[in-house]
Design a protein around this motif. Structure first.
Motif, PDB file in Angstrom:
ATOM      1  N   LYS A 107       0.824  -1.215   0.000  1.00 33.12           N
ATOM      2  CA  LYS A 107       0.000   0.000   0.000  1.00 33.12           C
ATOM      3  C   LYS A 107       0.851   1.255   0.000  1.00 33.12           C
ATOM      4  N   SER A 108       1.964   1.241   0.728  1.00 27.99           N
ATOM      5  CA  SER A 108       2.796   2.442   0.826  1.00 27.99           C
ATOM      6  C   SER A 108       3.740   2.603  -0.355  1.00 27.99           C
ATOM      7  N   ASN A 109       3.841   1.610  -1.210  1.00 25.44           N
ATOM      8  CA  ASN A 109       4.751   1.677  -2.346  1.00 25.44           C
ATOM      9  C   ASN A 109       4.129   2.496  -3.475  1.00 25.44           C
ATOM     10  N   LYS A 110       4.933   3.391  -4.033  1.00 25.87           N
ATOM     11  CA  LYS A 110       4.466   4.227  -5.144  1.00 25.87           C
ATOM     12  C   LYS A 110       5.013   3.762  -6.491  1.00 25.87           C
ATOM     13  N   ASN A 111       6.058   2.967  -6.478  1.00 24.65           N
ATOM     14  CA  ASN A 111       6.704   2.527  -7.705  1.00 24.65           C
ATOM     15  C   ASN A 111       5.949   1.339  -8.298  1.00 24.65           C
ATOM     16  N   GLU A 112       5.566   1.434  -9.555  1.00 24.74           N
ATOM     17  CA  GLU A 112       4.809   0.378 -10.220  1.00 24.74           C
ATOM     18  C   GLU A 112       5.631  -0.883 -10.453  1.00 24.74           C
ATOM     19  N   PHE A 113       6.933  -0.726 -10.680  1.00 26.53           N
ATOM     20  CA  PHE A 113       7.779  -1.886 -10.969  1.00 26.53           C
ATOM     21  C   PHE A 113       8.001  -2.746  -9.711  1.00 26.53           C
ATOM     22  N   GLU A 114       7.994  -2.117  -8.556  1.00 23.06           N
ATOM     23  CA  GLU A 114       8.215  -2.858  -7.323  1.00 23.06           C
ATOM     24  C   GLU A 114       6.942  -3.541  -6.817  1.00 23.06           C
ATOM     25  N   LYS A 115       5.784  -3.146  -7.330  1.00 19.28           N
ATOM     26  CA  LYS A 115       4.528  -3.759  -6.898  1.00 19.28           C
ATOM     27  C   LYS A 115       4.482  -5.242  -7.230  1.00 19.28           C
ATOM     28  N   ILE A 116       5.088  -5.632  -8.328  1.00 20.73           N
ATOM     29  CA  ILE A 116       5.118  -7.050  -8.707  1.00 20.73           C
ATOM     30  C   ILE A 116       5.873  -7.860  -7.647  1.00 20.73           C
ATOM     31  N   THR A 117       6.986  -7.302  -7.197  1.00 20.23           N
ATOM     32  CA  THR A 117       7.783  -7.962  -6.158  1.00 20.23           C
ATOM     33  C   THR A 117       7.004  -8.063  -4.858  1.00 20.23           C
ATOM     34  N   PHE A 118       6.335  -6.975  -4.485  1.00 19.86           N
ATOM     35  CA  PHE A 118       5.568  -6.979  -3.242  1.00 19.86           C
ATOM     36  C   PHE A 118       4.383  -7.941  -3.311  1.00 19.86           C
ATOM     37  N   LYS A 119       3.760  -8.063  -4.485  1.00 22.17           N
ATOM     38  CA  LYS A 119       2.667  -9.015  -4.640  1.00 22.17           C
ATOM     39  C   LYS A 119       3.170 -10.455  -4.483  1.00 22.17           C
ATOM     40  N   ALA A 120       4.362 -10.722  -4.999  1.00 22.16           N
ATOM     41  CA  ALA A 120       4.946 -12.054  -4.836  1.00 22.16           C
ATOM     42  C   ALA A 120       5.247 -12.326  -3.362  1.00 22.16           C
ATOM     43  N   LYS A 121       5.710 -11.302  -2.646  1.00 23.96           N
ATOM     44  CA  LYS A 121       5.982 -11.458  -1.215  1.00 23.96           C
ATOM     45  C   LYS A 121       4.691 -11.707  -0.444  1.00 23.96           C
ATOM     46  N   ILE A 122       3.612 -11.061  -0.850  1.00 23.73           N
ATOM     47  CA  ILE A 122       2.315 -11.286  -0.209  1.00 23.73           C
ATOM     48  C   ILE A 122       1.851 -12.715  -0.466  1.00 23.73           C
ATOM     49  N   ARG A 123       2.026 -13.188  -1.683  1.00 22.07           N
ATOM     50  CA  ARG A 123       1.628 -14.554  -2.031  1.00 22.07           C
ATOM     51  C   ARG A 123       2.421 -15.564  -1.190  1.00 22.07           C
ATOM     52  N   ASN A 124       3.724 -15.336  -1.036  1.00 21.70           N
ATOM     53  CA  ASN A 124       4.554 -16.222  -0.209  1.00 21.70           C
ATOM     54  C   ASN A 124       4.135 -16.167   1.262  1.00 21.70           C
ATOM     55  N   ALA A 125       3.768 -14.980   1.741  1.00 23.26           N
ATOM     56  CA  ALA A 125       3.322 -14.843   3.131  1.00 23.26           C
ATOM     57  C   ALA A 125       1.997 -15.574   3.345  1.00 23.26           C
ATOM     58  N   LYS A 126       1.110 -15.542   2.359  1.00 19.83           N
ATOM     59  CA  LYS A 126      -0.159 -16.268   2.457  1.00 19.83           C
ATOM     60  C   LYS A 126       0.083 -17.776   2.500  1.00 19.83           C
ATOM     61  N   ILE A 127       1.031 -18.257   1.698  1.00 20.20           N
ATOM     62  CA  ILE A 127       1.371 -19.683   1.698  1.00 20.20           C
ATOM     63  C   ILE A 127       1.938 -20.086   3.054  1.00 20.20           C
ATOM     64  N   ARG A 128       2.800 -19.222   3.610  1.00 22.06           N
ATOM     65  CA  ARG A 128       3.375 -19.509   4.931  1.00 22.06           C
ATOM     66  C   ARG A 128       2.290 -19.558   5.998  1.00 22.06           C
TER      67      ARG A 128
END
Length: 145
Positions: A101-122
């Motif tokens: 939510k706090s990220n403004k860069n569009e290119f980094e959102k892909i990375t953060f979404k992957a981190k969210i997906r990994n956190a959900k799996i954990r």
């Protein structure tokens, strides 16, 4: 022939002896197994009264066996660890969502979404481990009744 049981700090030994307190070999063996299990020792049964390795009939190692109280304590600690893992996984997921939510860069959102997906799996794995630990505790409680 009478049989006797000798217990020292590392093992329980069953031997044939004229002054033994057991008439039957099976009685001496069962009592030796009980003692070895209770005190976590090695049970050694010999064919006659000479304690040499050539006449050794049977050896049973009870040093690594767990009694029911130890198993129950271990299950309780696993349950506590599973609860802690669920809490950590929830905190991590919340943190990853805040980062997205706090990220403004569009290119980094892909990375953060992957981190969210990994956190959900954990979190999902942690919840499954918690359910399994709770089931083990319930099964042990049923066995005790």
């Amino acid at each position: 022939m009478p049989w006797k049981i000798v217990k020292n700090e590392k093992e329980v030994i069953v031997t044939q002896d004229e002054l033994g307190s057991f008439k039957e070999k099976e009685d001496a063996i069962s009592e030796a197994k009980k003692l070895a299990r209770e005190h976590k020792l090695i049970a050694k049964i010999y064919e006659n009264n000479e304690n040499t390795h050539s006449t050794e009939e049977m050896t049973i190692d009870y040093t690594s066996f767990f009694n029911s109280h130890e198993i129950h304590e271990r299950s309780l600690s696993e349950l506590k660890l599973a609860k802690a893992e669920v809490n950590v996984a929830k905190l991590e997921l919340d943190q990853r969502k805040q980062e997205l939510k706090s990220n403004k860069n569009e290119f980094e959102k892909i990375t953060f979404k992957a981190k969210i997906r990994n956190a959900k799996i954990r979190l999902k794995k942690a919840k499954l481990n918690l359910k399994a630990a709770e089931k083990r505790i319930k099964l042990q409680e049923k066995k005790e009744i």
